[in-house]
Design a protein around this motif. Structure first.
Motif, mmCIF file in Angstrom:
data_model
loop_
_atom_site.group_PDB
_atom_site.id
_atom_site.type_symbol
_atom_site.label_atom_id
_atom_site.label_comp_id
_atom_site.label_asym_id
_atom_site.label_seq_id
_atom_site.Cartn_x
_atom_site.Cartn_y
_atom_site.Cartn_z
ATOM 1 N N THR A 197 0.830 -1.207 0.000
ATOM 2 C CA THR A 197 0.000 0.000 0.000
ATOM 3 C C THR A 197 0.865 1.258 0.000
ATOM 4 N N LEU A 198 1.866 1.293 0.872
ATOM 5 C CA LEU A 198 2.725 2.475 0.959
ATOM 6 C C LEU A 198 3.527 2.677 -0.324
ATOM 7 N N LEU A 199 3.962 1.563 -0.947
ATOM 8 C CA LEU A 199 4.683 1.686 -2.220
ATOM 9 C C LEU A 199 3.775 2.253 -3.313
ATOM 10 N N GLY A 205 2.077 9.342 -5.465
ATOM 11 C CA GLY A 205 2.425 10.690 -5.026
ATOM 12 C C GLY A 205 3.625 11.245 -5.752
ATOM 13 N N ALA A 206 4.636 10.404 -5.977
ATOM 14 C CA ALA A 206 5.837 10.866 -6.682
ATOM 15 C C ALA A 206 5.517 11.281 -8.103
ATOM 16 N N ILE A 207 4.703 10.483 -8.791
ATOM 17 C CA ILE A 207 4.350 10.810 -10.177
ATOM 18 C C ILE A 207 3.539 12.104 -10.237
ATOM 19 N N VAL A 211 5.456 15.165 -11.906
ATOM 20 C CA VAL A 211 4.968 15.437 -13.265
ATOM 21 C C VAL A 211 3.823 16.451 -13.245
ATOM 22 N N GLY A 212 2.954 16.326 -12.235
ATOM 23 C CA GLY A 212 1.773 17.184 -12.169
ATOM 24 C C GLY A 212 2.054 18.671 -12.234
ATOM 25 N N LEU A 257 -8.026 10.343 -2.101
ATOM 26 C CA LEU A 257 -6.609 10.709 -2.133
ATOM 27 C C LEU A 257 -6.218 11.257 -3.501
ATOM 28 N N GLY A 258 -6.688 10.591 -4.572
ATOM 29 C CA GLY A 258 -6.359 11.073 -5.917
ATOM 30 C C GLY A 258 -6.878 12.479 -6.160
#
Length: 597
Positions: A197-199, A205-207, A211-212, A257-258
């Protein structure tokens, strides 16, 4: 052709009931969402054949959650949160832990499972940000120190609940539930599930956060430059709903979350205010549907069936949470007025409680009785919240009227709060500097500086501003070189420049523009332009300049007319200078023959 209209009936009857009951609630000085919840109760209990199924109502609620969380992210400010970090980071988390423990212990006494008890405790621990903001705005205390602390406190609560929504699927099976769609008997232990889940969340989150910020604001700016309001609104909705859905499908994280991450990313864009304004009607509409759908799932008979449970849950929220917050803030050394204010703020539950309760139901962790208790507590505590604020005002006034109490519990603790106030002031100053650095002009200021844009509507001026690119120059810096290829037209918003053309030196001040004739003619630059002091410009590149002239013919006419007038003025000045030079030469030649005194 006959067809099913239950969804349309749900929208129509739901909105009508919500409007009527929301208006009544507002007239009674209650938050309108009390009316929305009651509308859902009436719709679900007394009109079951008219409305859509619980499954469809749940999907409507999911859309409401997406837009609610997108709005939360869109207004989230790390700077504001860090300004009150000294009190809210520990205080809010400590209050959540204590309130969750109290709610969990209460449910365990009823014989509930650990999973059901924990979900109930978490639902009771968090207050409604929507209710808080409405109350602070009505009271005019949103920008006070206590108001900013309250907002920061509830932001920490919201972030904590976002984390709970992320982690709950990993813990669901251990707590006795089942995540829909998960493989039965997968055999994975808790640590493996938690790590996966954390991965997934970390990758998502990193993407989004790398990128966002590069893609999403750029995309919105390109859409905004078209001048189409509906395309811009559609782009914002596509990003918010699309990222929320994609995050659930690709990374297994929740819609909430998204949507929250999408809002956080767009918050960093200079178009965040426009995104918020354009999507606000839809956010409001689906927020109403969210509360209606929650009300549809509520069984009001819980008040008759389990009156003692209802009373005990209300005691936890109204008395327990208020007491916990009061003790935590007081023990941290802050004035009693701040502690009492926080007690009033959190003595209610709201949207996150309902979201978490729905998730607990879907995972088989929370019984229907628990969901009914949470909604009953929400209805009652939101209704009574205004009385909590009135009681807090009276207590604060009573403390201020007693010199001994005021000296001991207010004045002696004022330095602790002064540190928070200083942090808030620093945050305000930084925000102002950042806004000034990114600010070009408002639509109104654009007309004040450049009257040629007065014929445009405010919306059209916003489109023009999106094409304008800020630039600056230091004193003595060459802005345009004679003979260069024309690449932009310049609108001078501050400072003064000197235009050197045909041996003449012409000064232009704020409100002037230059460099446009080479763009119109397609010829190389015919003049040098030098900054005489610190200058600020708004540039229009060749493509944007031509697009503006094509879209708004009146501006083309005015620019052409002013350019012709300026050329004529330059020609007259050149002729006058040449005539003066000839006259000077003539006077110089005649001097030897002049009579001597």
């Amino acid at each position: 052709m006959p067809h099913d209209v239950t969804l349309i009936a749900t929208f129509a009857v739901g909105f009508v009931l919500a409007f009527i009951l929301g208006t009544i609630a507002n007239g009674l000085r209650l938050p309108p969402l009390v009316g929305y919840l009651v509308a859902g109760v009436l719709l679900g209990r007394f009109m079951p054949d008219l409305v859509a199924s619980a499954a469809i109502a749940g999907q409507l609620a999911d859309i409401g959650v997406i837009l609610l969380m997108f709005g939360v992210g869109l207004h989230f400010s790390v700077a504001d949160l860090m300004a009150v970090r000294r009190i809210v980071l520990f205080g809010a988390v400590a209050q959540i832990v204590v309130a969750t423990a109290a709610g969990t212990a209460l449910a365990m006494l009823w014989g509930w499972t650990l999973g059901a008890s924990l979900v109930l405790g978490l639902c009771l621990s968090v207050a409604s940000t929507v209710v808080l903001l409405k109350a602070l705005e009505e009271r005019g205390t949103l920008q006070t120190t206590n108001g900013r602390v309250a907002v920061g406190w509830l932001i920490v609560e919201d972030l904590t609940m976002v984390l709970v929504l992320v982690l709950l699927p990993a813990f669901a099976e251990v707590l006795g539930g089942k995540v829909p769609g998960a493989a039965q008997g997968s055999g994975h232990g808790l640590l493996v599930s938690l790590l996966v889940t954390l991965l997934k969340v970390g990758a998502f989150g990193a993407i989004v956060l790398t990128v966002g910020p590069r893609v999403m604001p750029w995309l919105l700016r390109q859409v905004a430059r078209t001048g189409s309001r509906e395309l811009f609104t559609l782009a914002v909705l596509a990003l918010s709903v699309g990222i929320a859905f994609g995050s659930a499908e690709l990374f297994g994280v929740s819609f909430a979350l998204g949507a929250f991450f999408a809002g956080v990313v767009l918050n960093e864009s200079d178009l965040s205010h426009k995104a918020a304004a354009n999507t606000l009607p839809l956010q409001d509409a689906f927020a109403v549907l969210f509360f209606i759908s929650v009300g549809m799932l509520f069984d009001p008979s819980i008040v008759v069936r389990e009156p003692m449970m209802v009373v005990l849950v209300l005691l936890v929220v109204l008395a327990g949470k208020a007491l916990f917050a009061f003790l935590i803030v007081s023990l941290m050394g802050y004035p009693l007025s701040t502690a009492v204010s926080m007690s009033a703020v959190i003595s209610q539950i709201g949207e996150f409680s309902f979201i978490l309760a729905g998730l607990g139901l879907s995972y088989g962790l929370l019984p229907q009785t628990g969901s009914d208790l949470i909604l009953a507590a929400g209805l009652v505590t939101i209704t009574l919240n205004r009385f909590a604020y009135s009681a807090a005002d009276r207590i604060i006034a009573s403390i201020a009227a007693r010199p001994a109490l005021k000296a001991r519990f207010e004045d002696a603790r004022a330095p602790q709060l002064a540190v928070v106030e200083a942090d808030l002031e620093t945050a305000r100053a930084r925000a102002a500097e950042l806004a000034a650095a990114h600010k070009t002009l408002s639509p109104e200021e654009l007309v004040e500086h450049f009257p040629m844009f007065a014929s445009l509507s405010p919306e059209q001026r916003e489109v023009v501003l999106l094409h304008l690119q800020p630039a600056s120059a230091q004193p003595g810096e060459r802005v345009i070189h004679r003979g260069d290829k024309a690449d932009a037209a310049y609108f001078l918003s501050a400072g003064e420049v000197e235009v050197s053309v045909g041996g003449q030196h012409i000064r232009l001040g704020s409100g002037s523009f230059f460099g446009e004739m080479a763009l119109i003619s397609g010829q190389p630059r015919s003049a040098d332009v030098t900054a005489l002091d610190y200058c600020k410009f708004l540039k229009l590149t060749t493509d944007d300049f031509n697009e503006i002239l094509r879209r708004y013919p009146d501006i083309r006419t005015q620019i052409t007319e002013q350019a012709v007038k300026r050329d004529e003025m330059n020609r007259q000045q050149a002729e006058a200078a040449a005539e003066a030079a000839r006259a000077s030469t003539g006077r110089g030649a005649g001097r030897p023959d002049a009579p001597r005194s």
